[in-house]
Design a protein around this motif. Structure first.
Motif, PDB file in Angstrom:
ATOM      1  N   SER B 378     -87.973  -1.608  47.170  1.00 52.38           N
ATOM      2  CA  SER B 378     -88.486  -1.384  45.823  1.00 52.38           C
ATOM      3  C   SER B 378     -87.403  -0.675  45.027  1.00 52.38           C
ATOM      4  N   GLU B 379     -87.452  -0.827  43.703  1.00 56.16           N
ATOM      5  CA  GLU B 379     -86.537  -0.104  42.814  1.00 56.16           C
ATOM      6  C   GLU B 379     -86.680   1.406  43.066  1.00 56.16           C
ATOM      7  N   LYS B 380     -85.577   2.153  42.910  1.00 57.74           N
ATOM      8  CA  LYS B 380     -85.639   3.622  43.091  1.00 57.74           C
ATOM      9  C   LYS B 380     -86.473   4.262  41.980  1.00 57.74           C
ATOM     10  N   TYR B 381     -87.222   5.310  42.341  1.00 54.73           N
ATOM     11  CA  TYR B 381     -88.008   6.022  41.331  1.00 54.73           C
ATOM     12  C   TYR B 381     -87.068   6.838  40.433  1.00 54.73           C
ATOM     13  N   ILE B 382     -87.458   6.976  39.175  1.00 54.11           N
ATOM     14  CA  ILE B 382     -86.688   7.834  38.269  1.00 54.11           C
ATOM     15  C   ILE B 382     -87.056   9.278  38.605  1.00 54.11           C
ATOM     16  N   LYS B 383     -86.071  10.154  38.601  1.00 60.63           N
ATOM     17  CA  LYS B 383     -86.385  11.556  38.892  1.00 60.63           C
ATOM     18  C   LYS B 383     -86.953  12.209  37.632  1.00 60.63           C
ATOM     19  N   PRO B 384     -88.159  12.735  37.721  1.00 65.34           N
ATOM     20  CA  PRO B 384     -88.749  13.328  36.516  1.00 65.34           C
ATOM     21  C   PRO B 384     -88.062  14.638  36.151  1.00 65.34           C
ATOM     22  N   LYS B 385     -88.143  14.993  34.882  1.00 65.59           N
ATOM     23  CA  LYS B 385     -87.494  16.217  34.412  1.00 65.59           C
ATOM     24  C   LYS B 385     -88.244  17.454  34.911  1.00 65.59           C
ATOM     25  N   ARG B 386     -89.526  17.311  35.120  1.00 62.71           N
ATOM     26  CA  ARG B 386     -90.309  18.464  35.560  1.00 62.71           C
ATOM     27  C   ARG B 386     -91.413  17.996  36.496  1.00 62.71           C
ATOM     28  N   ASP B 387     -91.878  18.933  37.312  1.00 67.42           N
ATOM     29  CA  ASP B 387     -93.007  18.565  38.168  1.00 67.42           C
ATOM     30  C   ASP B 387     -94.104  19.623  38.063  1.00 67.42           C
ATOM     31  N   TRP B 388     -95.082  19.501  38.921  1.00 72.10           N
ATOM     32  CA  TRP B 388     -96.268  20.351  38.841  1.00 72.10           C
ATOM     33  C   TRP B 388     -95.952  21.843  38.957  1.00 72.10           C
ATOM     34  N   ARG B 389     -94.841  22.192  39.586  1.00 75.12           N
ATOM     35  CA  ARG B 389     -94.521  23.613  39.752  1.00 75.12           C
ATOM     36  C   ARG B 389     -94.287  24.309  38.418  1.00 75.12           C
ATOM     37  N   GLN B 390     -93.738  23.551  37.452  1.00 77.28           N
ATOM     38  CA  GLN B 390     -93.451  24.164  36.152  1.00 77.28           C
ATOM     39  C   GLN B 390     -94.720  24.547  35.403  1.00 77.28           C
ATOM     40  N   ALA B 391     -95.830  24.012  35.848  1.00 75.08           N
ATOM     41  CA  ALA B 391     -97.095  24.348  35.180  1.00 75.08           C
ATOM     42  C   ALA B 391     -97.497  25.795  35.468  1.00 75.08           C
ATOM     43  N   PHE B 392     -97.022  26.347  36.591  1.00 79.61           N
ATOM     44  CA  PHE B 392     -97.311  27.766  36.892  1.00 79.61           C
ATOM     45  C   PHE B 392     -96.063  28.423  37.449  1.00 79.61           C
TER      46      PHE B 392
END
Lengths: 177, 740
Positions: B378-392
């Motif tokens: 499958s195509e590689k996933y794009i790395k997101p700029k932020r994840d759930w940790r930044q929410a707290f």
């Protein structure tokens, strides 16, 4: 040959898997059951004791239901299995009244229904659906006339009881206690 | 009155003129008992169960091409050929005529919100359009997935392809999270599922609030029975006389919320009586001397004052464990989010196992193995700029997985947050009851721009959705292979037994179709999941054809199941040792060794709300299943006879419950007066009291404990939501205006 079931109350957790396995195996309609689970509690907190039993027709050697059936639909099969021939049953319910274990019910299609010890499976050399499914492996099925069978050995080794012994029906379901 | 955008819609309002579905089981001509085994009409298909997370592999049997029964696969280590009541009753999921049948869309008609049936194409167009808008306006990271069950793999893949990694499951922060955090802090490795406990070979097992047998973890219940037969002893700590308490050599009817005091006293006793495994402790552990000093004053007498467990019983049980060492299991349990200090409680459990030398030993905790199945290209996933940790930021540093409750909190608009979640995809989890604090969940839902719910049943959460996607049951679909870790690595196949009923569809198909609509073709390079499965299976020397015949394939292990005598082992911790003294927890600013903290107790007239499981149900997922409903249709409120006398309560009497925050449960519940419960708490089985009237059987049957869990005791280490600090009192008459 004398078929019997031995149930270890020390291992049973009362999960009712035997009930639902019987229901699907035997097409028992929703809302009815051929086997059920009973829990009896003794004592005061925190000195308590529970006995859990999976109950069903006891396939009695001296069956009041067979004796009272006016058409002969209730009868003994080979190995002492008590069975109802569906198309001979007129649904009079005399057997339901006579059974001290409340093991029989009237099927919505009119005949009286109950546990068959999964005779269709036993004939194929399989164990009953409830015995085969039990996650705690607390149920055993076999021939009491064979002294080497698992059931015979368990009844020699362990303390046991039968239900409503006073009724004199000579039940063939035994509970290890 | 203006209705708010996201009022709960009762799905039933659109079923006017719907098809009257008849249970095919009832409709089927009855075979006479003698013809049940007519082989000509019988076929079998492999599956793995979806009724709970244990995922037992088995066979679905059909008769005359109709689903008849489900039995276990003898080759499967999860079930050993025996399904539990829920798995056996899985047929009811298929035959349940309350199932979701068509894709639904929320619309406003004459000022009133309602659902209309739409086509799959319309549903996907709507969702794709909304998701693209959210991505453009806020970023893909503002979309989260909440998932439970097998379909989550496909939705997770789609979400990652879209650009978000916010994939959460209530099974972490509402259930087993603290256990994982506690064991990782100690051993550098979590417990995982199924738990690698060598129960069948154990000589002694300690259960702390874990009611095995009522929670029907199939393999574990089977092994417990085997162990009992071989003479193993059980020590059960529970304020309630659970089924397993009745099988135990020692039942410790502990005062609720004091478990850590008992555990510390056991640690004290085992260290100071020198019961511990000296060689093991010396070779593998770090911080023993510190621990010894730390627990010096935590004597059984000290613990008696907290726990109400007599000192001689604490001593006897410590001896019992040490006699069995190393074949002893201090069971880590599963649902462990209780009082907010749960990671520390599980640290005590981890420490006890280390002191008794059971980790890595026969009859203790084994090293499970998993088979490596290659991923389909499958195509590689794009790395997101932020994840759930930044929410707290700066919080819950030991959390290893996204926190479902945390994402829910971070959805509610707040001045403190620069970005809140805008879209939720909810797969197979009824968040209304799986997350605590319902008012909070509803507040979060109201601030969403998109809520998509995928489920088989019209549970409460579907009523709040913009789009509802009806999934077919596990008996009607393929899923990814079950690749589970166990004593031996193994894989299992699930295949459809029949075409899906109604207009329901499998998860893999939905995720792929939606992916294609969103231009993510490169992530779905297969037409049908059978291509993907066959590709994977051929890579490991099998094939789809083979797996259809055998269902389960077991492989040989690479490493031994247990540690060898004196084997050199490096643990994945800072010190490379089992950390009795946790350097990681110290680093993040918390107690490196567990301490006992007193928790709030009920005020007069209030009782601690305790909840648990029944063996015939899986949370609320099975409450409407016709076969399982037949076994247990509602929950009861367990009340001690002393309390019942004080309130003049009788078994069978209806009561309403009000909690410490004034919240009143929306349904009543029938009392069960029983000696099996302590006088300071009440107990009920979780998963009942549905408020969705489209669940014709489960609707208003019993009471939902979730409604009354409004006080959350957060675990500061990993964000678990402690739910056992809620207290209730009885209302004997139906309260007026009783609406949540």
């Amino acid at each position: 040959m004398r078929y019997a079931m031995v149930i270890d109350t020390k291992k049973c957790v009362g999960c009712s898997d035997c009930v639902v396995a019987c229901q699907t195996e035997n097409n028992v309609p929703i809302g009815y059951c051929r086997d059920w689970v009973v829990e009896s509690l003794k004592g005061r907190y925190p000195n308590l004791e529970i006995e859990i039993r999976s109950e069903r027709c006891n396939h009695c050697t001296n069956s009041p239901c067979v004796r009272c059936c006016p058409t002969g639909a209730s009868h003994y099969e080979k190995g002492g299995i008590v069975k109802v021939t569906q198309n001979e049953c007129i649904g009079c319910s005399a057997c339901i009244q006579s059974c001290p274990y409340d093991a029989r019910y009237t099927h919505p299609d009119g005949w009286v229904d109950k546990c068959t010890f999964c005779i269709h499976r036993v004939k194929e050399g399989l164990k009953t659906a409830c015995v085969s499914v039990c996650p705690t492996n607390c149920m055993y099925f076999g021939d009491l006339d064979d002294e080497n069978s698992e059931v015979s050995k368990l009844l020699i080794k362990r303390k046991f009881k039968v239900l409503a012994a006073e009724a004199g029906t000579k039940p063939n379901v035994f509970y290890l206690i | 009155m203006k209705t708010s955008r996201r009022d709960f819609i009762k799905i039933s309002s659109l079923s006017l003129g719907g098809i009257l579905a008849i249970n095919p089981l009832l409709n089927m001509a009855m075979d006479s008992d003698d013809n049940l085994q007519d082989d000509n009409k019988i076929k079998q298909f492999p599956t793995y169960c979806e009724v709970c997370f244990w995922k037992c592999a088995g066979w679905v049997h059909t008769k005359n091409d109709k689903i008849w029964k489900i039995t276990g696969n003898k080759e499967d280590q999860h079930s050993n050929g025996r399904f539990c009541p829920r798995g056996t009753g899985g047929v009811g999921m298929y035959y349940d005529n309350d199932r979701l049948k068509k894709p639904l869309k929320r619309v406003e008609k004459n000022g009133k919100q309602t659902f209309v049936e739409i086509t799959w194409d319309e549903a996907f167009n709507f969702i794709a359009d909304k998701l693209q808008k959210i991505k453009k306006k806020y970023g893909a990271e503002c979309v989260a997935l909440f998932t439970h069950g097998s379909g989550g793999k496909f939705w997770g893949h789609l979400l990652k392809a879209y650009g978000s990694r916010n994939i959460s499951a209530p099974s972490y922060s509402q259930c087993r999270g603290p256990r994982e955090a506690g064991f990782i802090a100690t051993y550098g490795k979590g417990i995982g599922s199924p738990e690698p406990l060598d129960i069948k070979n154990t000589k002694c097992m300690v259960l702390i609030g874990s009611h095995l047998g009522e929670n029907m973890h199939n393999g574990q219940v089977q092994e417990m029975s085997q162990a009992l037969e071989k003479g193993a002893s059980l020590i059960t700590v529970d304020p309630r006389y659970s089924t397993v308490a009745s099988k135990s050599k020692f039942w410790l009817p502990i005062k609720p919320a004091t478990d850590i005091a008992l555990l510390l006293a056991w640690i004290h006793e085992i260290i100071y009586k020198e019961y511990y495994d000296k060689k093991y402790v010396e070779k593998y552990t770090y911080g023993f001397e510190d621990l010894k000093v730390h627990v010096k004053n935590f004597t059984p007498e000290w613990a008696y004052g907290k726990t109400t467990i007599k000192p001689d019983i604490i001593r006897k049980t410590a001896k019992e464990m040490s006699n069995a060492s190393p074949s002893v299991i201090i069971n880590p349990g599963r649902h462990v989010t209780w009082y907010g200090d749960d990671t520390q409680r599980l640290r005590c459990v981890a420490i006890l196992n280390a002191l008794l030398g059971s980790y890595g030993k026969k009859g203790g905790i084994y090293s499970p193995e998993k088979y490596k199945v290659p991923k389909f290209p499958s195509e590689k996933y794009i790395k997101p700029k932020r994840d759930w940790r930044q929410a707290f930021p700066g919080k819950f540093k030991l959390a290893k997985l996204a926190l479902a409750s945390g994402i829910c909190d971070a959805t509610i608009l707040s001045a403190e947050r620069d970005c809140s979640f805008k879209g939720w995809i909810v797969n197979g989890t009824n968040l209304i009851t799986t997350l605590p604090n319902q008012a909070n969940t509803l507040k979060a839902i109201k601030s969403l721009e998109l809520l998509v719910v995928i489920d088989t049943m019209p549970t409460e959460i579907t009523g709040y959705a913009d789009i509802v996607l009806p999934e077919c049951t596990y008996l009607e679909r393929y899923d990814m292979l079950r690749v589970a870790k166990h004593r031996k690595p193994a894989i299992a196949l699930r295949m459809p037994v029949t075409e899906p009923l109604y207009d329901s569809k499998p998860g893999w198909w939905m995720a792929r179709e939606l992916g294609l609509k969103m231009g993510l073709k490169e992530y779905f390079k297969y037409e049908n999941i059978t291509e993907l499965l066959d590709w994977q299976l051929k890579k490991i020397g099998s094939s789809l054809e083979e797996m259809k015949k055998i269902g389960v394939k077991t492989f040989e292990r690479k490493e031994p199941l247990f540690y060898g005598e004196d084997e050199e082992i490096e643990f994945n911790t800072n010190t490379g040792k089992i950390e009795l003294y946790s350097t990681v927890i110290e680093e993040i600013g918390f107690d490196p060794m567990p301490k006992y903290l007193a928790h709030p107790e009920p005020e007069e007239g209030f009782y601690r709300l305790n909840y648990g499981r029944a063996p015939m149900h899986t949370f609320g997922r099975t409450a409407n299943n016709p076969n399982l409903f037949d076994l247990m249709e509602e929950n009861n409120l367990w009340v001690n006879p002393k309390v019942a006398k004080e309130w003049d309560l009788k078994t069978g009497q209806e009561v309403w419950l009000k909690n410490q925050d004034g919240v009143i449960g929306s349904n009543s519940i029938k009392v069960r007066v029983t000696e099996r419960i302590r006088w300071d708490s009440v107990y009920l089985v979780h998963g009942f009291g549905s408020t969705s009237n489209k669940l014709s059987r489960a609707y208003k049957k019993g009471l939902s404990d979730s409604e009354l869990i409004t006080n959350i005791m957060m675990d500061p280490l990993m964000g678990g939501t402690g739910m056992r600090g809620n207290f209730v009192t009885f209302l004997l008459k139906e309260p007026k205006n009783n609406k949540l």
